[in-house]
Every structure is written in C-alpha cells, then in structure tokens.
Motif scaffolding. Structure first.
Motif, PDB file in Angstrom:
ATOM      1  N   PHE A 159       0.840  -1.192   0.000  1.00 51.22           N
ATOM      2  CA  PHE A 159       0.000   0.000   0.000  1.00 51.22           C
ATOM      3  C   PHE A 159       0.879   1.247   0.000  1.00 51.22           C
ATOM      4  O   PHE A 159       1.791   1.387   0.815  1.00 51.22           O
ATOM      5  CB  PHE A 159      -0.903  -0.011   1.236  1.00 51.22           C
ATOM      6  N   PHE A 160       0.608   2.174  -0.938  1.00 51.88           N
ATOM      7  CA  PHE A 160       1.292   3.467  -1.000  1.00 51.88           C
ATOM      8  C   PHE A 160       0.257   4.579  -0.903  1.00 51.88           C
ATOM      9  O   PHE A 160      -0.907   4.391  -1.296  1.00 51.88           O
ATOM     10  CB  PHE A 160       2.087   3.615  -2.298  1.00 51.88           C
ATOM     11  N   THR A 161       0.677   5.720  -0.415  1.00 50.49           N
ATOM     12  CA  THR A 161      -0.233   6.848  -0.277  1.00 50.49           C
ATOM     13  C   THR A 161       0.503   8.142  -0.581  1.00 50.49           C
ATOM     14  O   THR A 161       1.722   8.155  -0.748  1.00 50.49           O
ATOM     15  CB  THR A 161      -0.833   6.892   1.151  1.00 50.49           C
ATOM     16  N   GLY A 162      -0.238   9.251  -0.675  1.00 52.16           N
ATOM     17  CA  GLY A 162       0.388  10.532  -0.987  1.00 52.16           C
ATOM     18  C   GLY A 162      -0.636  11.558  -1.430  1.00 52.16           C
ATOM     19  O   GLY A 162      -1.815  11.479  -1.089  1.00 52.16           O
ATOM     20  N   SER A 163      -0.190  12.509  -2.243  1.00 51.13           N
ATOM     21  CA  SER A 163      -1.056  13.591  -2.708  1.00 51.13           C
ATOM     22  C   SER A 163      -2.048  13.090  -3.753  1.00 51.13           C
ATOM     23  O   SER A 163      -1.696  12.286  -4.616  1.00 51.13           O
ATOM     24  CB  SER A 163      -0.200  14.704  -3.318  1.00 51.13           C
ATOM     25  N   PRO A 164      -3.297  13.572  -3.710  1.00 52.43           N
ATOM     26  CA  PRO A 164      -4.277  13.178  -4.735  1.00 52.43           C
ATOM     27  C   PRO A 164      -4.093  13.915  -6.057  1.00 52.43           C
ATOM     28  O   PRO A 164      -4.730  13.564  -7.046  1.00 52.43           O
ATOM     29  CB  PRO A 164      -5.611  13.552  -4.100  1.00 52.43           C
ATOM     30  N   TRP A 165      -3.214  14.938  -6.096  1.00 53.39           N
ATOM     31  CA  TRP A 165      -3.036  15.740  -7.307  1.00 53.39           C
ATOM     32  C   TRP A 165      -1.821  15.230  -8.058  1.00 53.39           C
ATOM     33  O   TRP A 165      -0.710  15.198  -7.536  1.00 53.39           O
ATOM     34  CB  TRP A 165      -2.909  17.218  -6.931  1.00 53.39           C
ATOM     35  N   VAL A 166      -2.022  14.806  -9.300  1.00 52.30           N
ATOM     36  CA  VAL A 166      -1.007  14.032 -10.019  1.00 52.30           C
ATOM     37  C   VAL A 166      -0.783  14.549 -11.435  1.00 52.30           C
ATOM     38  O   VAL A 166      -1.632  15.236 -12.005  1.00 52.30           O
ATOM     39  CB  VAL A 166      -1.414  12.536 -10.081  1.00 52.30           C
ATOM     40  N   ILE A 167       0.385  14.205 -11.974  1.00 53.66           N
ATOM     41  CA  ILE A 167       0.692  14.399 -13.390  1.00 53.66           C
ATOM     42  C   ILE A 167       1.233  13.061 -13.871  1.00 53.66           C
ATOM     43  O   ILE A 167       2.388  12.704 -13.604  1.00 53.66           O
ATOM     44  CB  ILE A 167       1.718  15.529 -13.610  1.00 53.66           C
ATOM     45  N   LEU A 168       0.398  12.301 -14.557  1.00 56.80           N
ATOM     46  CA  LEU A 168       0.701  10.915 -14.884  1.00 56.80           C
ATOM     47  C   LEU A 168       0.853  10.725 -16.390  1.00 56.80           C
ATOM     48  O   LEU A 168       0.157  11.345 -17.185  1.00 56.80           O
ATOM     49  CB  LEU A 168      -0.412   9.992 -14.360  1.00 56.80           C
ATOM     50  N   SER A 169       1.746   9.830 -16.777  1.00 59.16           N
ATOM     51  CA  SER A 169       2.039   9.601 -18.188  1.00 59.16           C
ATOM     52  C   SER A 169       0.866   8.929 -18.895  1.00 59.16           C
ATOM     53  O   SER A 169       0.076   8.193 -18.279  1.00 59.16           O
ATOM     54  CB  SER A 169       3.287   8.736 -18.333  1.00 59.16           C
ATOM     55  N   ARG A 170       0.766   9.184 -20.181  1.00 53.47           N
ATOM     56  CA  ARG A 170      -0.302   8.556 -20.964  1.00 53.47           C
ATOM     57  C   ARG A 170      -0.172   7.039 -20.948  1.00 53.47           C
ATOM     58  O   ARG A 170      -1.180   6.318 -20.834  1.00 53.47           O
ATOM     59  CB  ARG A 170      -0.271   9.051 -22.415  1.00 53.47           C
ATOM     60  N   SER A 171       1.059   6.513 -21.034  1.00 56.91           N
ATOM     61  CA  SER A 171       1.243   5.058 -21.037  1.00 56.91           C
ATOM     62  C   SER A 171       0.740   4.448 -19.739  1.00 56.91           C
ATOM     63  O   SER A 171       0.126   3.366 -19.750  1.00 56.91           O
ATOM     64  CB  SER A 171       2.713   4.701 -21.253  1.00 56.91           C
ATOM     65  N   PHE A 172       0.947   5.133 -18.616  1.00 59.90           N
ATOM     66  CA  PHE A 172       0.449   4.598 -17.347  1.00 59.90           C
ATOM     67  C   PHE A 172      -1.069   4.690 -17.276  1.00 59.90           C
ATOM     68  O   PHE A 172      -1.732   3.770 -16.782  1.00 59.90           O
ATOM     69  CB  PHE A 172       1.070   5.353 -16.167  1.00 59.90           C
ATOM     70  N   MET A 173      -1.657   5.780 -17.777  1.00 56.27           N
ATOM     71  CA  MET A 173      -3.109   5.889 -17.752  1.00 56.27           C
ATOM     72  C   MET A 173      -3.749   4.848 -18.655  1.00 56.27           C
ATOM     73  O   MET A 173      -4.811   4.298 -18.334  1.00 56.27           O
ATOM     74  CB  MET A 173      -3.546   7.297 -18.160  1.00 56.27           C
ATOM     75  N   GLU A 174      -3.135   4.552 -19.788  1.00 54.97           N
ATOM     76  CA  GLU A 174      -3.635   3.461 -20.637  1.00 54.97           C
ATOM     77  C   GLU A 174      -3.592   2.139 -19.889  1.00 54.97           C
ATOM     78  O   GLU A 174      -4.511   1.322 -19.994  1.00 54.97           O
ATOM     79  CB  GLU A 174      -2.800   3.378 -21.920  1.00 54.97           C
TER      80      GLU A 174
END
Length: 323
Positions: A159-174
């Motif tokens: 389990f990992f946690t942190g900020s809800p505000w993100v900038i995520l790569s398109r490959s990861f979102m796919e």
C-alpha cells in the motif's frame, strides 16, 4: 472558466466535469460558456462531460470519475503525453508556454506523484476500514458509510499513499484504463472500499508494477501551505504567500478562493493574462498561428531547475518507490 483560460493552449486537450451534485442547468451553462469563446471553438480541444459522475472525494466515486476522464480523453484524442488533474481551487503559476517547453525535455514515461510507503496511522484509518460510497450505484448522492468490521491489510500488493493531485504519463493511464494485466483491476477492487482512494490508488498501482515502479518522481509540482499539524486540506493562499509561491518552482498552486486578489496578481505578474481572456502565448503572437511554437519565460527556468534536480541520475532513485 477562469482556470480554463489560465491553463489554455491549443496543443492540450481539456475535459471539464461538474459532478452529479451540480444541476443540469449548471452543466448546460458551462457548455455554452465554452462554446462562446472563439478560440475554444476553432481548435475544438475543450470538452464537457454531459452525463455527470458522482464524485465524493472521500469515496471511490472520485476515483471512478478520474478513470472515466482518462478513458474519455484517450477516446477523444490520444495525442497527449500527461494526464493532469486540477480542481476549481487550483491555479497555474507558470504559463503554458513555460510548461510545454519544460516538459518537452522530460522523458515521456515519467510520473510526477507525491508518494510514500510509510502509511503510519493511515493503516488503521484508511487501509483496514471498509467504506461504501453510494455514489457508485445510486443516482443521488448520499454520504459514504462505514462497515462495522475491518479487514487486514492486503498482502498481494504494498500500500502506498500521498497527494491526490497528479501528473501521470499517458502510457500509465492506458495501463490503468485498459488493465491489460491483472494488477490495476485487483487494486481497483480493493480500493472500491477504501477511504480517500485518490490519495493512494495510482500510487499503489505505480509502485507495485514492475513496468512503472521506476518511472516515479516524488513530487506533485504543486505549491501548498499546510497547518502544523496538517489538516485534511491545505490552507487557502493569499497575497502574503505570493513571494514564496513564485520562488517555489512549482507548476500549480492551491487552494485559492474564488476571485481572491492573489489570482489577479498571478494574472498580471506571471501569466500576463488579460481580463476574461486566455493567457497569450507565442502561438498567437504572430500573423500566422503556429501552435507548435512556444516562448518560455523566467518562471520556466525555476520549474526546469526543480524538475532537473529531481530527475538527475544521482537523485532520481531517491524519489522513486521504496518498499
């Protein structure tokens, strides 16, 4: 609309969402407001979700809304590199010319996400309790509720946690949207009943995936001011925070109250945004419009230094997932 105009650039794709608690009249008004701006009509890169999702930030409906947004953006136009989440309490502290120029020199597979495996007290308040978000299956929003029993922490993933505000790569979102291996689906099933899942879902999937766990940069690129000890939300920003904010090198800041004077100062001194207009960029400064031209300013230097420091070879490993 003020936020949209402050972050607008023809190269980007935008998806606006008013959650289910907003009325159909408000959604229609937002869509008409978008259509009333000529530059949005010409480039056709601003879209509004017509059928609202429930979105209670305490429950899994907020996570479902984020994943739905990513899926819609991938379907509308997959020609983008990063998925950036913003709320109406956010505001940029760099221009889009600054942001596009800096990120053009960043590896496209990097994910900017504040994260930690040091769960601490969250184990008992976030991981083990079972919560149910009625927004997932009811048309009308009602408050989330807790089950009388708890469950042990998962042992098939960390389990990992942190900020809800993100900038995520398109490959990861796919990867998250298509779920082409079992991990995103398995973690999503667990997080359906987790409190504040946006503070942990993407973090957990990233850091448990062999494919993506070495792509994280441990920052959300936001400027925030917290109480000591921190409350559930950062403080509202005002003019007294302006100097620290502009020296931070961050790309965005939050939280702002509507029409606070600090927003006018950001518009005039950083963004150079005219009243009710979009931020002027190099793309619209010539007789011939060329959306591929950017002209970064002094705040791009600060953002570039921050990112370069964090992704340098000697530092990148210290910002990545630690078990």
């Amino acid at each position: 609309m003020r936020l949209l105009k402050a972050v607008y650039h023809p190269r980007n794709q935008y998806l606006l969402h008013l959650d289910a608690i907003s009325s159909d009249e408000e959604r229609t008004k937002l869509a008409h407001s978008v259509r009333s701006v000529k530059v949005f009509r010409v480039f056709g890169n601003v879209n509004v979700i017509g059928k609202a999702d429930a979105s209670d930030r305490m429950g899994s409906s907020s996570l479902a809304a984020a994943l739905h947004a990513a899926a819609v953006l991938l379907k509308i136009n997959g020609d983008w590199d990063w998925f950036v989440t913003l709320s109406s309490s956010d505001y940029p502290i760099v221009t889009q010319d600054d942001l596009l120029d800096v990120f053009s020199h960043v590896p496209r597979n990097l994910n900017f996400i504040d994260h930690t495996s040091d769960v601490g007290w969250k184990l008992y308040q976030r991981v083990q309790p079972i919560v149910v978000d009625p927004g997932i299956y009811l048309a009308r929003r009602t408050r989330i509720f807790y089950a009388s029993q708890t469950r042990p922490a998962p042992n098939s993933f960390k389990f990992f946690t942190g900020s809800p505000w993100v900038i995520l790569s398109r490959s990861f979102m796919e990867y998250c949207v298509t779920g082409y291996d079992n991990l995103p689906r398995r973690v999503l099933m667990y997080f359906t009943n987790v409190l504040l899942p946006l503070e942990a879902y993407f973090h957990t999937v990233l850091c448990n995936s062999p494919q993506f766990q070495n792509t994280t940069v441990n920052t959300d690129l936001r400027f925030l001011v917290w109480d000591t000890p921190p409350k559930s939300d950062p403080n509202f920003l005002n003019l007294t925070h302006f100097e620290d904010m502009t020296n931070s090198g961050a790309a965005f800041a939050r939280r702002f109250q509507e029409d606070d004077p600090i927003l006018n100062k950001i518009d005039s001194e950083i963004l150079k945004r005219p009243r009710n207009g979009v931020v002027p960029g190099k793309w619209c400064s010539e007789d011939r419009v060329d959306v591929n031209i950017v002209e970064p300013g002094p705040f791009a230097v600060k953002l570039s230094k921050l990112i370069s420091k964090m992704v340098a070879k000697e530092n990148i490993r210290s910002t990545q997932c630690k078990f």
